[in-house]
Design a protein around this motif. Sequence first.
Motif, mmCIF file in Angstrom:
data_model
loop_
_atom_site.group_PDB
_atom_site.id
_atom_site.type_symbol
_atom_site.label_atom_id
_atom_site.label_comp_id
_atom_site.label_asym_id
_atom_site.label_seq_id
_atom_site.Cartn_x
_atom_site.Cartn_y
_atom_site.Cartn_z
ATOM 1 N N LEU A 149 60.035 91.626 2.158
ATOM 2 C CA LEU A 149 58.821 90.786 1.952
ATOM 3 C C LEU A 149 57.961 90.621 3.077
ATOM 4 O O LEU A 149 56.543 90.592 3.119
ATOM 5 C CB LEU A 149 59.129 89.425 1.237
ATOM 6 N N GLY A 150 58.534 89.929 4.084
ATOM 7 C CA GLY A 150 57.753 89.961 5.265
ATOM 8 C C GLY A 150 56.861 90.905 5.772
ATOM 9 O O GLY A 150 55.696 90.787 5.989
ATOM 10 N N THR A 151 57.569 91.994 6.088
ATOM 11 C CA THR A 151 56.904 93.252 6.525
ATOM 12 C C THR A 151 55.863 93.816 5.586
ATOM 13 O O THR A 151 54.934 94.253 5.898
ATOM 14 C CB THR A 151 57.933 94.398 6.937
ATOM 15 N N ASN A 197 52.912 91.957 5.946
ATOM 16 C CA ASN A 197 52.306 92.162 7.097
ATOM 17 C C ASN A 197 51.088 93.312 6.788
ATOM 18 O O ASN A 197 50.065 93.537 7.501
ATOM 19 C CB ASN A 197 53.038 92.548 8.351
ATOM 20 N N THR A 198 51.453 94.009 5.924
ATOM 21 C CA THR A 198 50.268 95.199 5.704
ATOM 22 C C THR A 198 49.009 94.734 5.297
ATOM 23 O O THR A 198 48.129 95.285 5.189
ATOM 24 C CB THR A 198 50.896 96.136 4.584
ATOM 25 N N THR A 199 48.829 93.476 4.855
ATOM 26 C CA THR A 199 47.806 92.697 4.267
ATOM 27 C C THR A 199 47.034 92.174 5.465
ATOM 28 O O THR A 199 45.630 91.564 5.197
ATOM 29 C CB THR A 199 47.807 91.934 3.401
ATOM 30 N N LEU A 200 47.402 92.130 6.883
ATOM 31 C CA LEU A 200 47.020 91.585 7.865
ATOM 32 C C LEU A 200 45.639 92.096 8.333
ATOM 33 O O LEU A 200 45.480 93.165 8.365
ATOM 34 C CB LEU A 200 47.947 91.578 9.198
ATOM 35 N N SER A 201 44.647 91.278 8.615
ATOM 36 C CA SER A 201 43.422 91.796 9.081
ATOM 37 C C SER A 201 42.620 90.828 10.183
ATOM 38 O O SER A 201 43.367 89.930 10.365
ATOM 39 C CB SER A 201 42.251 92.029 7.950
ATOM 40 N N ARG A 202 41.515 91.160 10.669
ATOM 41 C CA ARG A 202 40.851 90.233 11.400
ATOM 42 C C ARG A 202 40.459 88.940 10.972
ATOM 43 O O ARG A 202 40.265 87.729 11.577
ATOM 44 C CB ARG A 202 39.715 91.082 12.063
ATOM 45 N N ILE A 222 60.590 103.755 18.161
ATOM 46 C CA ILE A 222 60.243 104.361 16.876
ATOM 47 C C ILE A 222 58.911 103.911 16.615
ATOM 48 O O ILE A 222 57.973 104.592 16.267
ATOM 49 C CB ILE A 222 61.471 104.389 15.842
ATOM 50 N N PRO A 223 58.664 102.720 16.398
ATOM 51 C CA PRO A 223 57.293 102.106 16.265
ATOM 52 C C PRO A 223 56.479 102.655 16.862
ATOM 53 O O PRO A 223 54.967 102.599 16.545
ATOM 54 C CB PRO A 223 57.714 100.411 16.317
ATOM 55 N N GLY A 224 56.537 102.696 18.222
ATOM 56 C CA GLY A 224 55.530 103.210 19.177
ATOM 57 C C GLY A 224 55.238 104.457 19.031
ATOM 58 O O GLY A 224 53.896 104.793 19.037
ATOM 59 N N VAL A 225 56.052 105.325 18.679
ATOM 60 C CA VAL A 225 55.732 106.713 18.199
ATOM 61 C C VAL A 225 54.870 106.776 17.057
ATOM 62 O O VAL A 225 53.933 107.720 17.004
ATOM 63 C CB VAL A 225 56.972 107.581 18.239
ATOM 64 N N ILE A 226 55.177 105.964 16.014
ATOM 65 C CA ILE A 226 54.657 106.097 14.753
ATOM 66 C C ILE A 226 52.911 105.311 14.938
ATOM 67 O O ILE A 226 52.398 105.831 14.451
ATOM 68 C CB ILE A 226 55.364 105.108 13.920
ATOM 69 N N PHE A 227 53.252 104.221 15.856
ATOM 70 C CA PHE A 227 51.581 103.703 15.995
ATOM 71 C C PHE A 227 50.677 104.643 16.662
ATOM 72 O O PHE A 227 49.738 104.817 16.145
ATOM 73 C CB PHE A 227 51.906 102.433 16.999
ATOM 74 N N ASP A 228 51.086 105.227 18.003
ATOM 75 C CA ASP A 228 50.176 106.202 18.475
ATOM 76 C C ASP A 228 50.008 107.483 17.646
ATOM 77 O O ASP A 228 48.837 107.669 17.695
ATOM 78 C CB ASP A 228 51.046 106.711 19.699
ATOM 79 N N ILE A 244 54.991 99.559 7.001
ATOM 80 C CA ILE A 244 55.446 100.291 5.883
ATOM 81 C C ILE A 244 56.831 100.747 6.179
ATOM 82 O O ILE A 244 57.750 100.705 5.535
ATOM 83 C CB ILE A 244 54.250 101.247 5.037
ATOM 84 N N VAL A 245 56.856 101.764 7.383
ATOM 85 C CA VAL A 245 58.079 101.859 7.697
ATOM 86 C C VAL A 245 59.164 100.964 8.140
ATOM 87 O O VAL A 245 60.391 101.188 7.568
ATOM 88 C CB VAL A 245 57.859 102.719 9.010
#
Length: 564
Positions: free
Chosen positions: A377-379, A382-387, A446-452, A509-510
């Motif tokens: 639920l928490g992650t 987080n997909t809805t986070l914006s400025r 892993i998240p660093g690779v996905i983000f980049d 999402i991942v």
Amino acid sequence: MTSEEPNRSLMASAPASSSRTKEDATSDTWKPQGYRFWLILASLCLIVFIATLDGSIIIIALPLISRELKASGNYIWIANSFQLAQTVIQPLCAQLCNIYGRRNPMLVSIAIFALGSGLAGGATTTSMMIAGRTVQGLGSGSILMLVELVICDLVPLRQRGTYLGIVMSGGAFGAVLGPVVGGALATTNWRWIFYMNLPICAVIFPAIAWLLRVQYTKEPTWARALTRIDWIGSFIFISSSCAIMLGLVFGGSEYPWSSWRVILPLVLGFFGGIGFFFYEGSTFCKEPSVPPRIFTNRTSVSGFYIIFISSVTLQWVCLFWPIYFQGVRWTSPLRSGINFIPFQVFLIVIAVVAGVLLTKYGLYRPLHFIGFSLGMLGTGLNTTLSRQTSTPVWVVYQAIYASGQALLTPTILPAILASLSEADVAAATGVYSFLRSFGWVWGLTIPGVIFDSRFDHSSSHISDAEIRHTLQNGGAYEAAGGEYVKSIPPVVQDQVVSTYVDALKIVWIVAIALNATGMLMVLVEKHIPLRQELDTTFGLDTKGEKGEVNTELARGDVDGTESK
């Protein structure tokens, strides 16, 4: 052994310690006895605090240290040498604790940690700093494993969640203060980031030497004790673990993931790990550091996977919340650390609550299921986070995920040990600690690779070619929170922010999917009643203490105590 029940033959073969008082023996509920217990608990909280503080404190000061020591491209090893050493030492340390007891390895670990702190604080070259951080990591990894092992020796399985929650909260508090303290000391004298550990170790060392006198079966000679160490297995394990971690460190930073310099160590480490488990189960290994029997039931295997994946996702989230603040909201690194405090507060408080719930009801599966549910639920939120996300909203988001992690933190180790013999406590705790630290490494990679990758894919929306080129290939991660993003022309700012948001959304999402795998493993776990009696060969040696009942081994005499 295929049964979920602990191996009773193993428990019978190991000398049982009657480390409870006569009053305890007739009581259904174990209660801590004597002042030594509480002083030991306080000492463990303090040593966990400085061990975890040191892991996070360098983050803010690393650029300054790198410039002063002229580290150049070697700066990455100042941070990663600590993590690598901390991870690989833990199973070997667990076996040493079975051979030499608990107090002596703890004292050696504190001394090693202090030595590494002194070397790092006095470093005049990059090589000296890396050496100091490596020595520190060896001490820190051993300390973190030993703290949990000592709790297991002092507290029955049913009550361990409460005390693990208390002690690990000290570690979480250290992680909270690390960046803040590091930033403050970096502005005055960065060497005190390391030197400040020395007076703390100077206080803890004699306290542990005085307090942590526990029983253990002492070998007649040092030579006999040395022959019990799994030298070959430990060499294979450490070598293969280092190879995998080297590949993870190099990949995407020093070399492309397709480079042979990344692929080769990963492959060697993978096959080395397979070879290690074959060796541990063979007749050549007389006393394995990681006995294969601890993986022969579904509850322990599920628990090992749960600690690994929960550590991956915890590091994952802790790494990218600051990127949200710095890359999307354009706050400073220090401000982003302050904004992340609610996460740590909820992690500390709910972890204690989770431990108390485990002690009261003895049910770990519901806590694990709710923990991963809150993680998903928490992650997901987080997909809805914006400025434009308001402060109360992102605080609630942090609280939801942190609460889920906190339900897992103190309850996984008791679940693993529920299906194992007390004779396997040290080995299982060593594997548990290794997988936790190993998960932290994967949670950084892993998240660093996905983000980049996602940022590069979405950066086509950035109209300025120069800015787009600067932020690609990992530049977006490095630029977050710096002056560069603030200098971007207003017409391009929204494009850059939207690209950050899009890349972060994939990261979250991942993370949802990873939490889902943890939830599936909870379904594999089996409920096993948590033992309420304390049955250990490493109980406190209270012989001769006023007001306390002398403790004796079940075989009728004390073969060895660390107080001798």
